[in-house]
Motif scaffolding. Structure first.
Motif, mmCIF file in Angstrom:
data_model
loop_
_atom_site.group_PDB
_atom_site.id
_atom_site.type_symbol
_atom_site.label_atom_id
_atom_site.label_comp_id
_atom_site.label_asym_id
_atom_site.label_seq_id
_atom_site.Cartn_x
_atom_site.Cartn_y
_atom_site.Cartn_z
ATOM 1 N N MET A 134 -7.439 7.559 -10.682
ATOM 2 C CA MET A 134 -7.013 7.433 -12.083
ATOM 3 C C MET A 134 -6.448 8.778 -12.559
ATOM 4 O O MET A 134 -5.425 8.819 -13.248
ATOM 5 N N SER A 135 -7.117 9.871 -12.167
ATOM 6 C CA SER A 135 -6.619 11.200 -12.547
ATOM 7 C C SER A 135 -5.201 11.399 -12.026
ATOM 8 O O SER A 135 -4.342 11.934 -12.716
ATOM 9 N N LEU A 136 -4.957 10.969 -10.793
ATOM 10 C CA LEU A 136 -3.632 11.142 -10.193
ATOM 11 C C LEU A 136 -2.576 10.252 -10.844
ATOM 12 O O LEU A 136 -1.396 10.544 -10.800
ATOM 13 N N LYS A 137 -3.012 9.155 -11.437
ATOM 14 C CA LYS A 137 -2.052 8.222 -12.029
ATOM 15 C C LYS A 137 -1.586 8.643 -13.416
ATOM 16 O O LYS A 137 -0.688 8.039 -13.992
ATOM 17 N N MET A 138 -2.228 9.657 -13.964
ATOM 18 C CA MET A 138 -2.037 9.936 -15.389
ATOM 19 C C MET A 138 -0.598 10.232 -15.786
ATOM 20 O O MET A 138 -0.126 9.812 -16.832
ATOM 21 N N GLU A 139 0.129 10.964 -14.944
ATOM 22 C CA GLU A 139 1.490 11.312 -15.322
ATOM 23 C C GLU A 139 2.340 10.041 -15.465
ATOM 24 O O GLU A 139 3.028 9.841 -16.477
ATOM 25 N N ASN A 140 2.251 9.191 -14.458
ATOM 26 C CA ASN A 140 3.061 7.976 -14.503
ATOM 27 C C ASN A 140 2.537 6.959 -15.521
ATOM 28 O O ASN A 140 3.302 6.148 -16.035
ATOM 29 N N LEU A 141 1.231 7.030 -15.793
ATOM 30 C CA LEU A 141 0.695 6.155 -16.836
ATOM 31 C C LEU A 141 1.340 6.512 -18.177
ATOM 32 O O LEU A 141 1.743 5.637 -18.951
ATOM 33 N N GLY A 142 1.453 7.821 -18.440
ATOM 34 C CA GLY A 142 2.109 8.269 -19.669
ATOM 35 C C GLY A 142 3.557 7.789 -19.730
ATOM 36 O O GLY A 142 4.047 7.376 -20.788
ATOM 37 N N TYR A 143 4.195 7.810 -18.585
ATOM 38 C CA TYR A 143 5.574 7.295 -18.508
ATOM 39 C C TYR A 143 5.589 5.813 -18.902
ATOM 40 O O TYR A 143 6.448 5.363 -19.658
ATOM 41 N N GLY A 144 4.593 5.088 -18.407
ATOM 42 C CA GLY A 144 4.477 3.655 -18.735
ATOM 43 C C GLY A 144 4.284 3.425 -20.228
ATOM 44 O O GLY A 144 4.817 2.470 -20.795
ATOM 45 N N TYR A 145 3.514 4.322 -20.871
ATOM 46 C CA TYR A 145 3.305 4.174 -22.318
ATOM 47 C C TYR A 145 4.608 4.421 -23.081
ATOM 48 O O TYR A 145 5.024 3.618 -23.897
ATOM 49 N N LEU A 146 5.237 5.572 -22.796
ATOM 50 C CA LEU A 146 6.407 5.912 -23.604
ATOM 51 C C LEU A 146 7.575 4.949 -23.358
ATOM 52 O O LEU A 146 8.349 4.659 -24.267
ATOM 53 N N GLN B 214 0.868 -1.167 0.000
ATOM 54 C CA GLN B 214 0.000 0.000 0.000
ATOM 55 C C GLN B 214 0.910 1.223 0.000
ATOM 56 O O GLN B 214 1.669 1.441 0.927
ATOM 57 N N MET B 215 0.834 1.992 -1.065
ATOM 58 C CA MET B 215 1.736 3.128 -1.231
ATOM 59 C C MET B 215 1.164 4.366 -0.545
ATOM 60 O O MET B 215 0.029 4.367 -0.077
ATOM 61 N N GLU B 216 1.945 5.436 -0.523
ATOM 62 C CA GLU B 216 1.496 6.649 0.181
ATOM 63 C C GLU B 216 0.426 7.411 -0.591
ATOM 64 O O GLU B 216 -0.321 8.184 -0.021
ATOM 65 N N ASP B 217 0.349 7.206 -1.870
ATOM 66 C CA ASP B 217 -0.718 7.839 -2.652
ATOM 67 C C ASP B 217 -0.826 7.157 -4.013
ATOM 68 O O ASP B 217 -0.096 6.216 -4.320
ATOM 69 N N GLU B 218 -1.768 7.650 -4.808
ATOM 70 C CA GLU B 218 -2.062 7.037 -6.099
ATOM 71 C C GLU B 218 -0.892 7.198 -7.077
ATOM 72 O O GLU B 218 -0.642 6.323 -7.904
ATOM 73 N N LEU B 219 -0.216 8.345 -7.003
ATOM 74 C CA LEU B 219 0.899 8.587 -7.924
ATOM 75 C C LEU B 219 1.995 7.553 -7.688
ATOM 76 O O LEU B 219 2.511 6.929 -8.617
ATOM 77 N N ALA B 220 2.316 7.389 -6.420
ATOM 78 C CA ALA B 220 3.367 6.445 -6.060
ATOM 79 C C ALA B 220 2.942 5.024 -6.414
ATOM 80 O O ALA B 220 3.774 4.193 -6.809
ATOM 81 N N ALA B 221 1.651 4.740 -6.273
ATOM 82 C CA ALA B 221 1.160 3.393 -6.576
ATOM 83 C C ALA B 221 1.398 3.058 -8.046
ATOM 84 O O ALA B 221 1.811 1.947 -8.394
ATOM 85 N N MET B 222 1.155 4.052 -8.909
ATOM 86 C CA MET B 222 1.374 3.817 -10.345
ATOM 87 C C MET B 222 2.871 3.665 -10.622
ATOM 88 O O MET B 222 3.298 2.794 -11.400
#
Lengths: 180, 377
Positions: free
Chosen positions: B84-96, B54-62
């Motif tokens: 999901m909104s909070l994960k978006m930055e790291n999700l983009g990282y996952g895509y690229l 369990q991470m400290e927040d959604e961003l860290a979880a992603m």
């Protein structure tokens, strides 16, 4: 039996959702019918009106929510007032005699039972009111075999409480027989 | 041996699917109505040698989910709209950076914190376009508890096969309802693992694609040293400011999905062959749609259900078959008309396209869809 819609309601923490899960499980896993259990809940974990809904059918069930219940069980006055507005005219409302002082009026049939008193005094633990409810409900409506229901109850309750829950289920069925 | 039948909640079935697919790492932050997925995997992952954090927040979880995958474990996270909104930055990282992982979004209502305990389908465009930049998306939309399991397995398979994040986009109704399902036996469903390099570590280029446009991926710590960056990069993984190369690489990523449309896109076409009206529905709304279609057929109306299990890439090739034949498309969805725009795009004015839209936390009922079907006669 085409489609039976059942709503079990009370206050949060009374175990109505567990009761709904057990009934749907008995019908589907143990008797091969189709069944869906769903619930709606507010942010509060305890107290407040809570309901579990079960649909049992011989055919596939697509829309998973109860539209017009055939049976509503209400263990509190608030639940009775809130959750039987859409009960079918030909439906059945089962209320707890202790908690529901004034059953809502309608064309549906109303049966009052001593569910909570039976659980607390006869079975010896108020906590099993939900299993007493199941015993009574099934004895009145014949959704599944009593033995199937017992199997489903035993598969869901904590170890060491099997006898207590069997007793609760039987006590519920007795209540229903006396009221029939 | 008969398959085991279990009475499971939709979210519990996601856990079963994840374990079946070989998920061994979960990083998340609990949020209604997805929490049961975290709960379930926190109990079961350690028993199979996996890890739950369990991470400290959604961003860290992603971020941790991506990290788990880079370390070589099939990884996932689950959340709902606000997370999901909070994960978006790291999700983009996952895509690229082309990191396989599965993100489950159990949709609830409203922007921001919205309606936490009610269902919604308003994240369907976010699932495609939520993070910035051009990128392909694979998004799956199950409608039954059985599909929650099976499509979770498929989400992992597609993530591994195409080396990218895959979103399982479900909603509160499917996540919280319970049905009896059959647990597939080991070996019954295909389980795909990512391609790993077989070359000499000194020759390894982490972004050099093979014929299927997917580059093999080495586990960090396995002896293959390489660089990962969210900057556009060359085949060796190091940043590059070469625009032409960046464009070619992003087009390759788009093509690795679009060239495999037939492998990725899955649709249920129910009574569509002779349909004058088609109801286009996904997720929980598709359950209401199916009931309405069956009832309308009983009344003699020629109506069918088109139900994408893959919502992105949009199933346009499947849908195009009906354009010019079908008079009307009805699109019920728990938003103010998002996927209707995509149907419009494919139909190109050759049929009427009507939405049934609700965002009041109640499901669309079969009666509401029936009414729209009847209006069409």
């Amino acid at each position: 039996m085409a489609r039976s819609e059942i709503r079990l309601s009370g206050s949060g923490g009374q175990g109505m959702i567990t009761a709904g899960i057990i009934l749907a499980m008995a019908a589907s896993v143990f008797e091969g019918k189709k069944a869906i259990q769903s619930q709606s809940y507010g942010p509060e974990a305890r107290g407040g009106a809570s309901k579990a809904e079960v649909i049992i059918s011989d055919d596939d069930i697509y829309y998973p929510k109860v539209m017009n219940p055939d049976v509503v069980v209400a263990l509190t006055q608030e639940a009775a007032d809130k959750y039987c507005k859409d009960l079918k005219d030909t439906g059945l409302l089962i209320v707890d005699n202790l908690m529901v002082k004034k059953a809502p009026e309608g064309k549906f049939k109303v049966i009052g039972l001593d569910i909570i008193v039976t659980a607390a005094e006869k079975v010896g633990k108020a906590m099993v009111a939900n299993v007493v409810t199941l015993g009574a409900l099934n004895a009145l409506c014949d959704f599944v075999d009593h033995s199937t229901l017992e199997k489903a109850v035993l598969s869901r309750v904590p170890r060491g409480t099997e006898e207590l829950n069997k007793k609760a289920l039987a006590a519920g069925a007795e209540l229903a027989k006396a009221a029939k | 041996m008969a398959r085991e039948i279990r009475f499971l909640q939709g979210n519990e079935a996601v856990c079963e699917g994840a374990l079946y697919a070989g998920c061994r790492f979960y990083a998340g932050y609990p949020i209604t109505p997805s929490t049961e997925i975290a709960e379930g995997l926190s109990a079961s992952l350690p028993k199979v040698g996996g890890r739950f954090i369990q991470m400290e927040d959604e961003l860290a979880a992603m971020a941790a989910t991506i990290g788990g995958s880079i370390a070589g474990k099939k990884s996932m996270t689950a959340t709902s709209g606000p997370g999901m909104s909070l994960k978006m930055e790291n999700l983009g990282y996952g895509y690229l950076t082309e990191i396989p992982c599965v993100i489950v979004n159990v949709m609830r209502g409203g922007p921001s914190t919205g309606l936490p305990t009610g269902p919604g389908q308003s994240d369907v465009m976010q699932a495609k376009w939520g993070t910035h930049g051009d990128h392909p998306a694979i998004v799956l939309t199950p409608s039954t508890v059985q599909e929650q399991l099976n499509e979770t397995v498929r989400a992992f398979n597609l993530a591994e096969k195409y080396r990218m994040p895959v979103i399982l986009l479900t909603d509160e109704i499917i996540g919280h309802m319970r049905e009896a399902i059959e647990i597939p036996e080991p070996g019954e469903l295909e389980v795909i693992d990512r391609k790993r390099p077989t070359c000499d570590p000194k020759d390894y280029k982490p972004y050099k694609p093979e014929a299927d446009l997917v580059p093999p991926m080495a586990d960090f710590g396995s002896g293959y040293r390489y660089h990962i960056t969210g900057l556009n990069h060359a085949e060796d993984g190091f940043p590059s400011n070469n625009g032409k190369m960046a464009q070619a690489d992003e087009i390759r990523q788009e093509n690795k999905v679009m060239h495999h449309y037939d492998d990725i896109v899955k649709v249920e076409e129910f009574e569509c062959a002779d349909a004058e009206i088609i109801v286009f529905a996904y997720g929980s709304s598709a359950r209401s749609a199916k009931e309405a279609v069956i009832k309308a057929r009983e009344e003699g109306v020629k109506v069918g259900l088109f139900r994408p299990l893959t919502l992105w890439p949009f199933p346009e090739k499947h849908l195009e078959k009906y354009v010019g034949k079908t008079k009307k498309f009805i699109v019920p969805e728990l938003n103010l008309g998002m996927i209707k725009l995509e149907v419009d795009r494919v139909v190109k004015g050759q049929a009427e396209v009507v939405g049934i839209n609700k965002i009041d936390s109640d499901p669309i009922t079969p009666v509401e869809i029936m009414d729209e079907i009847r209006r069409s006669k």
